[in-house]
Design an enzyme around this catalytic site. Structure first.
Site, PDB file in Angstrom:
ATOM      1  N   SER A 101       0.791  -1.235   0.000  1.00 26.54           N
ATOM      2  CA  SER A 101       0.000   0.000   0.000  1.00 26.54           C
ATOM      3  C   SER A 101       0.820   1.280   0.000  1.00 26.54           C
ATOM      4  O   SER A 101       0.250   2.374  -0.060  1.00 26.54           O
ATOM      5  CB  SER A 101      -0.958   0.011   1.199  1.00 26.54           C
ATOM      6  OG  SER A 101      -2.054  -0.852   0.967  1.00 26.54           O
ATOM      7  N   LYS A 104      -0.012   3.833  -2.687  1.00 26.62           N
ATOM      8  CA  LYS A 104      -1.118   4.792  -2.604  1.00 26.62           C
ATOM      9  C   LYS A 104      -0.616   6.229  -2.435  1.00 26.62           C
ATOM     10  O   LYS A 104      -1.255   7.171  -2.911  1.00 26.62           O
ATOM     11  CB  LYS A 104      -2.051   4.418  -1.451  1.00 26.62           C
ATOM     12  CG  LYS A 104      -2.822   3.118  -1.694  1.00 26.62           C
ATOM     13  CD  LYS A 104      -3.501   2.618  -0.435  1.00 26.62           C
ATOM     14  CE  LYS A 104      -4.225   1.305  -0.705  1.00 26.62           C
ATOM     15  NZ  LYS A 104      -4.630   0.616   0.523  1.00 26.62           N
ATOM     16  N   SER A 159      -5.498   3.881   4.444  1.00 28.92           N
ATOM     17  CA  SER A 159      -5.084   2.767   3.572  1.00 28.92           C
ATOM     18  C   SER A 159      -6.293   1.974   3.082  1.00 28.92           C
ATOM     19  O   SER A 159      -6.233   0.750   2.919  1.00 28.92           O
ATOM     20  CB  SER A 159      -4.094   1.833   4.277  1.00 28.92           C
ATOM     21  OG  SER A 159      -3.261   1.199   3.338  1.00 28.92           O
ATOM     22  N   GLU A 195      -5.824  -3.561  -5.906  1.00 30.68           N
ATOM     23  CA  GLU A 195      -6.084  -4.259  -4.649  1.00 30.68           C
ATOM     24  C   GLU A 195      -7.187  -5.305  -4.849  1.00 30.68           C
ATOM     25  O   GLU A 195      -8.149  -5.045  -5.570  1.00 30.68           O
ATOM     26  CB  GLU A 195      -6.540  -3.267  -3.571  1.00 30.68           C
ATOM     27  CG  GLU A 195      -5.504  -2.223  -3.181  1.00 30.68           C
ATOM     28  CD  GLU A 195      -4.464  -2.764  -2.214  1.00 30.68           C
ATOM     29  OE1 GLU A 195      -4.514  -3.987  -1.896  1.00 30.68           O
ATOM     30  OE2 GLU A 195      -3.606  -1.979  -1.800  1.00 30.68           O
ATOM     31  N   LYS A 263       3.483   6.638   4.513  1.00 28.48           N
ATOM     32  CA  LYS A 263       2.500   5.687   3.989  1.00 28.48           C
ATOM     33  C   LYS A 263       3.037   4.286   4.204  1.00 28.48           C
ATOM     34  O   LYS A 263       4.128   3.946   3.742  1.00 28.48           O
ATOM     35  CB  LYS A 263       2.225   5.916   2.496  1.00 28.48           C
ATOM     36  CG  LYS A 263       1.152   4.968   1.948  1.00 28.48           C
ATOM     37  CD  LYS A 263      -0.205   5.273   2.550  1.00 28.48           C
ATOM     38  CE  LYS A 263      -1.190   4.116   2.400  1.00 28.48           C
ATOM     39  NZ  LYS A 263      -0.967   3.052   3.412  1.00 28.48           N
ATOM     40  N   GLY A 265       2.527  -0.112   4.303  1.00 24.40           N
ATOM     41  CA  GLY A 265       2.024  -1.154   3.426  1.00 24.40           C
ATOM     42  C   GLY A 265       2.317  -2.516   4.014  1.00 24.40           C
ATOM     43  O   GLY A 265       3.300  -2.697   4.735  1.00 24.40           O
ATOM     44  N   ALA A 266       1.454  -3.484   3.720  1.00 27.72           N
ATOM     45  CA  ALA A 266       1.652  -4.864   4.173  1.00 27.72           C
ATOM     46  C   ALA A 266       1.142  -5.798   3.090  1.00 27.72           C
ATOM     47  O   ALA A 266       0.177  -5.486   2.387  1.00 27.72           O
ATOM     48  CB  ALA A 266       0.923  -5.126   5.493  1.00 27.72           C
TER      49      ALA A 266
END
Length: 320
Positions: A101, A104, A159, A195, A263, A265-266
């Protein structure tokens, strides 16, 4: 000028509230309303003119993180640069990781570059068929519309995955974002899917990957460079400093009075990332990207790994 940032809580309250309230109603931010100086109400670190380009960067200094990788049984990549001196600290910063993420933030920057502040009032429909897993904002708006400002804010600060897809759609799809990043000089990042498919993170698959160095450079271009105008950079910075998903990541071990816009993310294989612009209370901003993963597809990630790696990088730059 160097902007002396507010504390994280002050920055979020001032930057995200008044500025985004105008945007989500479809109103353009005029020069009189947009933040202009660090001391003015609603100011953000992005309010100043872009920082002057530093002298040619010295040879990056390797950051010895082998012990950290062994302790967390993970691979970690780091790229951190002091934008005032050009000094950089690196570890596996040219290796590919799934970006998850963090993309984004770059999509929001590309959107601002495409439509400007004036275009953020455009309404986009939110349909039930649009919803994907983890959509805390958009799931409450099904059957109605959201402004592009609301979509981008939800994607960056929460997110929200459906918002992330709507953001990509507004740009023209993954290929359009890939082209926008290429225009920045990024010939590394591969934007392929939406996504939640982009979070697959399969070994050896270059789709939806980048490197810590490239991720840091792209965010730096949008937040601190001249890719965006002053108003657009202020809006992007307000979204990043208003994020609710990064408290346990880059910002976790940095001084509490520093402002961090990030930002997270995973993804699969224990992927956990965070990319941030950090405004210390003194000196030029620092840009940090930390990316990590593990060998097993179903491995869990560990936020502490990202926090420790970021703290080590900032300390190695002689900051903090």
């Amino acid at each position: 000028m160097v902007v002396v940032p507010r504390t994280p809580s002050q920055s979020r309250a001032l930057a995200v509230g008044p500025l985004l309230a105008l945007l989500v109603t479809g109103c353009a931010v005029t020069p009189e309303v947009a933040p202009t100086t660090a001391g003015s109400p609603g100011s953000t670190p992005a309010a100043s003119a872009p920082a002057p380009a530093p002298a040619p960067a010295p040879t990056p200094v390797p950051l010895p993180l082998g012990e950290l990788e062994a302790r967390y049984d993970a691979r970690v990549g780091v790229h951190a640069v002091d934008t005032g001196t050009g000094a950089a600290v690196v570890w596996r910063d040219d290796e590919r990781f799934a970006y998850a993420s963090t993309i984004k933030a770059l999509a929001a920057g590309a959107l601002l570059d495409l439509v400007g502040v004036d275009g953020l009032g455009r309404q986009v429909p939110v349909e039930a068929d649009d919803l994907v897993v983890f959509s805390p904002v958009t799931e409450t708006r099904v059957g109605g519309t959201m402004t592009l400002a609301e979509v981008a804010e939800a994607a960056v600060t929460r997110s929200d995955n459906t918002a992330g897809n709507l953001l990509l759609e507004a740009l023209g799809g993954p290929a359009a974002l890939d082209a926008a990043l290429a225009a920045l000089g990024d010939d590394v990042t591969v934007v392929s899917r939406t996504e939640p498919d982009l979070n697959e993170a399969a070994r050896g698959d270059e789709r939806d990957t980048t490197t810590p160095r490239t991720l840091a450079e792209d965010l730096r271009a949008y937040v601190l460079g001249d890719t965006l105008g002053d108003e657009e950079r202020a809006v992007l910075t307000a979204w990043l400093t208003g994020t609710r998903t990064g408290d346990t990541l880059v910002r976790a071990r940095l001084p509490a009075d520093w402002v961090v816009g990030d930002k997270s993310g995973a993804a699969g294989y224990g992927t956990r990332n965070d990319v941030a612009v950090v405004w210390p209370t003194g000196g030029a901003p620092i840009v940090v990207a930390v990316m990590s993963d593990r060998a097993d597809r179903d491995a869990e990630h560990d936020d502490a790994l990202v926090a420790e790696a970021a703290s080590a990088a900032v300390a190695a730059l002689g900051r903090g």
